[in-house]
Design a protein around this motif. Structure first.
Motif, PDB file in Angstrom:
ATOM      1  N   ASP A 248      41.001  28.563  36.725  1.00 31.86           N
ATOM      2  CA  ASP A 248      42.833  28.081  37.201  1.00 31.86           C
ATOM      3  C   ASP A 248      42.587  27.569  38.037  1.00 31.86           C
ATOM      4  OD1 ASP A 248      43.516  29.489  40.213  1.00 31.86           O
ATOM      5  OD2 ASP A 248      42.090  30.408  39.280  1.00 31.86           O
ATOM      6  N   ASN A 249      43.782  27.018  38.055  1.00 36.52           N
ATOM      7  CA  ASN A 249      43.821  25.768  39.383  1.00 36.52           C
ATOM      8  C   ASN A 249      44.754  26.271  40.532  1.00 36.52           C
ATOM      9  OD1 ASN A 249      45.126  24.810  37.531  1.00 36.52           O
ATOM     10  ND2 ASN A 249      44.074  23.692  37.024  1.00 36.52           N
ATOM     11  N   LYS A 250      45.398  27.353  39.826  1.00 36.01           N
ATOM     12  CA  LYS A 250      46.356  27.940  41.080  1.00 36.01           C
ATOM     13  C   LYS A 250      46.324  28.657  42.438  1.00 36.01           C
ATOM     14  CE  LYS A 250      48.829  29.536  37.153  1.00 36.01           C
ATOM     15  NZ  LYS A 250      49.326  31.016  36.477  1.00 36.01           N
ATOM     16  N   VAL A 251      45.136  27.931  42.808  1.00 35.82           N
ATOM     17  CA  VAL A 251      44.482  29.364  44.353  1.00 35.82           C
ATOM     18  C   VAL A 251      43.990  27.827  44.866  1.00 35.82           C
ATOM     19  CG1 VAL A 251      45.506  31.586  43.797  1.00 35.82           C
ATOM     20  CG2 VAL A 251      42.845  30.421  43.311  1.00 35.82           C
ATOM     21  N   GLY A 252      43.635  27.984  46.117  1.00 38.31           N
ATOM     22  CA  GLY A 252      42.960  27.534  47.279  1.00 38.31           C
ATOM     23  C   GLY A 252      43.035  26.132  46.998  1.00 38.31           C
ATOM     24  N   LEU A 404      42.675  37.493  54.968  1.00 32.42           N
ATOM     25  CA  LEU A 404      43.361  38.228  54.422  1.00 32.42           C
ATOM     26  C   LEU A 404      44.335  36.639  52.749  1.00 32.42           C
ATOM     27  CD1 LEU A 404      44.905  40.082  51.866  1.00 32.42           C
ATOM     28  CD2 LEU A 404      46.255  39.726  53.315  1.00 32.42           C
ATOM     29  N   GLY A 405      44.186  35.479  53.107  1.00 31.69           N
ATOM     30  CA  GLY A 405      44.346  34.339  53.289  1.00 31.69           C
ATOM     31  C   GLY A 405      42.668  33.773  52.556  1.00 31.69           C
ATOM     32  N   ARG A 406      42.099  33.652  53.086  1.00 26.68           N
ATOM     33  CA  ARG A 406      40.782  32.599  52.712  1.00 26.68           C
ATOM     34  C   ARG A 406      40.246  34.164  51.641  1.00 26.68           C
ATOM     35  NH1 ARG A 406      35.757  33.077  54.491  1.00 26.68           N
ATOM     36  NH2 ARG A 406      36.501  35.009  56.395  1.00 26.68           N
ATOM     37  N   PHE A 407      40.756  34.960  51.660  1.00 28.01           N
ATOM     38  CA  PHE A 407      40.020  35.831  50.557  1.00 28.01           C
ATOM     39  C   PHE A 407      40.570  35.732  48.867  1.00 28.01           C
ATOM     40  CE2 PHE A 407      40.516  39.720  48.068  1.00 28.01           C
ATOM     41  CZ  PHE A 407      38.740  40.226  47.943  1.00 28.01           C
ATOM     42  N   THR A 408      41.856  35.674  49.011  1.00 25.17           N
ATOM     43  CA  THR A 408      43.040  35.546  48.046  1.00 25.17           C
ATOM     44  C   THR A 408      42.079  33.608  47.658  1.00 25.17           C
ATOM     45  OG1 THR A 408      44.649  35.980  48.671  1.00 25.17           O
ATOM     46  CG2 THR A 408      45.358  34.466  46.994  1.00 25.17           C
ATOM     47  N   SER A 409      41.816  33.205  48.381  1.00 25.03           N
ATOM     48  CA  SER A 409      41.455  31.457  47.411  1.00 25.03           C
ATOM     49  C   SER A 409      40.375  31.820  47.217  1.00 25.03           C
ATOM     50  CB  SER A 409      41.567  30.392  49.118  1.00 25.03           C
ATOM     51  OG  SER A 409      42.794  29.921  49.672  1.00 25.03           O
ATOM     52  N   LEU A 414      45.258  35.674  41.476  1.00 25.65           N
ATOM     53  CA  LEU A 414      46.542  35.008  40.991  1.00 25.65           C
ATOM     54  C   LEU A 414      47.337  36.472  41.441  1.00 25.65           C
ATOM     55  CD1 LEU A 414      46.023  33.332  37.882  1.00 25.65           C
ATOM     56  CD2 LEU A 414      44.893  32.968  39.979  1.00 25.65           C
ATOM     57  N   ASP A 415      48.708  36.120  40.960  1.00 22.37           N
ATOM     58  CA  ASP A 415      49.592  37.079  40.866  1.00 22.37           C
ATOM     59  C   ASP A 415      49.270  38.297  40.147  1.00 22.37           C
ATOM     60  OD1 ASP A 415      52.455  38.148  42.182  1.00 22.37           O
ATOM     61  OD2 ASP A 415      52.774  37.342  40.229  1.00 22.37           O
ATOM     62  N   ASN A 416      49.234  39.755  40.914  1.00 22.68           N
ATOM     63  CA  ASN A 416      49.282  40.437  40.391  1.00 22.68           C
ATOM     64  C   ASN A 416      47.875  41.347  40.525  1.00 22.68           C
ATOM     65  OD1 ASN A 416      50.492  43.304  39.979  1.00 22.68           O
ATOM     66  ND2 ASN A 416      50.393  43.180  37.658  1.00 22.68           N
ATOM     67  N   ASP A 417      46.720  40.334  40.517  1.00 21.59           N
ATOM     68  CA  ASP A 417      45.506  40.607  40.700  1.00 21.59           C
ATOM     69  C   ASP A 417      45.059  42.183  41.739  1.00 21.59           C
ATOM     70  OD1 ASP A 417      44.580  39.112  38.509  1.00 21.59           O
ATOM     71  OD2 ASP A 417      43.334  37.638  40.089  1.00 21.59           O
ATOM     72  N   ALA A 418      44.178  42.714  41.472  1.00 16.64           N
ATOM     73  CA  ALA A 418      43.648  44.311  41.722  1.00 16.64           C
ATOM     74  C   ALA A 418      42.739  43.814  42.761  1.00 16.64           C
ATOM     75  CB  ALA A 418      44.237  45.290  40.597  1.00 16.64           C
TER      76      ALA A 418
END
Length: 437
Positions: A248-252, A404-409, A414-418
Motif C-alpha cells: 500500500d501507499n496509504k500510510v507513512g 503510536l503514530g510511528r508504529f502505525t506508519s 491500515l484502517d481496522n487492522d488489529a
C-alpha cells in the motif's frame, strides 16, 4: 477501619527517561507460528496434501504433492537431519532456527515443506523420492519491492536413478499488480540417491503501485519433476493464504509491503513513559474487556478516521462533558486515555463522557519513585468499564502518542487492522506489588 480498599495493589516505577532510545517496531515483532497446512489453498488439480498423478504410455504413474513440514514431522524424521548438509543461509536469518513449522513476522516469512514423489505401475511401487523445500519471503515496509528465496534438497530416494526439477513457477496474483524478476538456480536441479547438495533461487517482485491504493498479492507455487523411470512429469502445487502480501501507499508517506494476517505488537517504551505504560497494563489486566492484551486475544483496531478520533478525544478528555478533574496529588495533569482515541475500542466510540472510565493518576514519591494511584475524585472502578484515563506528565502522554503514530506508519497499519500492546509490565502479577526498576 483504616486501610486501602480500592482494589489496586502498589505499582511502583522510576522517573521517566526522555532520552531512552526509540523502539525499532519492525525488528521488535516476534516470529509467530502459522498452523501448518491451515491456510493451504486447494489447487484445481488436488486438495492440499493430495497427490496429483500422471500416467505415461509405459503404464507408470508419477505422482507428487506438497506436505507442510510441521514441527512434529521435523523432529520425528531422522532422515531430515542428514538432508541438505550443504545448506546455505537465506535472507530471513531466524528461519534457519525453525524446526519445520511455518512462521512469520509482519515483514518476514518462513515456510518448510516436503515434496513426496512416487512412481507406481498398477499400484505396485517402482520408486520414490522426497524433496525438502524451504521458502523465505522478505518484505520491505518502506518499498514496493520484495524478495523470495527457495532452497531445494533431497531427503531420500529409493528405486530411482535420479529426479530432476524441470520447472518451478512462482506466480504473483493478480499478475497486473506485480512484476517478477526471476533469478537463476544456483546448484544442480537434478538429484541422485545420496545427494546432499542444495539448489537455491532468489526472485524479486515489484508492486505496480497505485497512488493512494493497496493490493493483496497471492503467491502460488507450481513445480514439475521428471525421472528416467517414468515418461510423464509429477506436478506438485501449493499456495498458502497466510503468506499473502499486502502492499500500500496509504500510510507513512511511502510505499511498503507486509503480511496482513500477522497481528503486530506495539511495544511501549517503558523507560520513556512508565506512567502511561503502567496504567495501560493495569487496564489490560483488570478490565473485563482486556483491551490490547495478547494473552486474552483482545487486540485493538486502528481507527483511521481523524475526525472520529478527535471526537473520541474530545469526549474522553477535552470538552466540558468529559468532566476532567484530576486528583490534586497528581504530578502532571495531562489527560491520557486508553484505549487510544485512534482505536475502534476507544471509550469515545460508545460513551458520552470520559467520566465513565476508570480513573488514575501518577504520584511522585518522596524517594523519587512514582506510584500509580486510583483517583478518588471519581467512584472507584468496578473493572467492567470499557476504558480508562489517567493524569500523567504531559511529556509522557506526548511520547506515548508519538510512538503510536510511528508504529502505525512503520508497521503499515491500515484502517481496522488489529494490533496488540506490550507494556513492559507483563512479568508482574496484578494481584501483588509490582515494582519496575
Amino acid at each position: 477501619m483504616p486501610g486501602d480498599y480500592d482494589g489496586l495493589n502498589d505499582i511502583v516505577f522510576p522517573e521517566a527517561d526522555p532520552n531512552a532510545p526509540d523502539v525499532d517496531f519492525v525488528a521488535a515483532q516476534d516470529a509467530k507460528e502459522v498452523p501448518a497446512g491451515a491456510a493451504l489453498r486447494a489447487s484445481a488439480d488436488a486438495e492440499p496434501g493430495e497427490q496429483a498423478c500422471a500416467t505415461g504410455r509405459d503404464g507408470i504413474s508419477w505422482c507428487g504433492s506438497y506436505v507442510p513440514l510441521d514441527e512434529g514431522k521435523a523432529k520425528s524424521s531422522n532422515t531430515l537431519k542428514s538432508a541438505a548438509a550443504a545448506a546455505v543461509a537465506g535472507p530471513v536469518g531466524w528461519c534457519s532456527n525453525v524446526n519445520g513449522a511455518a512462521m512469520q513476522t509482519r515483514t518476514q516469512g518462513c515456510l518448510r515443506g516436503l515434496l513426496p514423489l512416487t512412481a507406481t505401475r498398477d499400484g505396485v511401487p517402482v520408486g520414490n523420492a522426497t524433496m525438502k523445500v524451504i521458502q523465505e519471503i522478505n518484505l520491505d515496509p518502506k518499498s514496493n519491492e520484495f524478495t523470495t528465496w527457495t532452497e531445494l534438497s533431497l531427503v531420500n530416494m529409493t528405486g530411482l536413478t535420479s529426479t530432476t526439477l524441470t520447472s518451478f513457477a512462482e506466480d504473483c496474483w493478480p499478475t497486473g499488480d506485480c512484476t517478477e524478476s526471476t533469478g537463476p538456480w544456483i546448484g544442480s536441479t537434478t538429484w541422485t540417491p545420496g545427494d546432499t547438495h542444495v539448489a537455491t533461487r532468489t526472485n524479486t517482485y515489484t508492486w505496480n503501485k497505485t497512488t493512494g491504493g493497496e493490493s493483496k498479492l497471492d503467491l502460488t507455487w507450481d513445480t514439475s519433476w521428471s525421472t528416467p523411470s517414468a515418461g510423464v512429469q509429477a506436478v506438485p502445487k501449493w499456495s498458502n493464504s497466510a503468506f499473502d502480501v499486502r502492499c500500500d501507499n496509504k500510510v507513512g508517506g511511502n510505499t511498503g509491503c507486509v503480511f496482513p494476517t500477522y497481528t503486530p505488537t506495539l511495544q511501549l517504551n517503558t523507560k520513556k513513559y512508565p506512567a502511561a505504560a503502567a496504567y495501560y497494563w493495569v487496564l489490560m489486566e483488570k478490565l473485563a474487556s482486556h483491551p490490547g492484551s495478547e494473552q486474552h486475544n483482545k487486540p485493538l483496531h486502528r481507527l483511521a478516521d481523524e475526525t472520529k478520533a478527535k471526537e473520541n478525544r474530545d469526549k474522553m478528555c477535552m470538552l466540558a462533558v468529559a468532566e476532567w478533574n484530576p486528583h490534586p496529588n497528581a504530578d502532571g495533569t495531562s489527560c491520557d486515555e486508553y484505549p487510544f482515541a485512534k482505536s475502534r475500542e476507544s471509550g469515545g466510540m460508545t460513551l458520552s463522557s470520559g467520566k465513565y472510565c476508570a480513573q488514575f493518576y501518577a504520584d511522585k514519591q518522596s524517594d523519587g519513585s512514582w506510584m500509580l494511584e486510583l483517583d478518588n475524585n471519581y467512584p472507584y472502578p468496578t473493572w467492567n468499564e470499557i476504558c480508562g484515563r489517567a493524569a500523567v506528565p504531559a511529556k509522557q502522554n506526548t511520547d506515548a502518542g508519538g510512538d503510536l503514530g510511528r508504529f502505525t506508519s512503520e508497521i503499515r497499519l491500515l484502517d481496522n487492522d488489529a494490533y496488540f500492546v506490550q507494556t513492559g509490565f507483563e512479568y508482574c502479577d496484578i494481584k501483588s506489588v509490582c515494582n519496575i526498576t
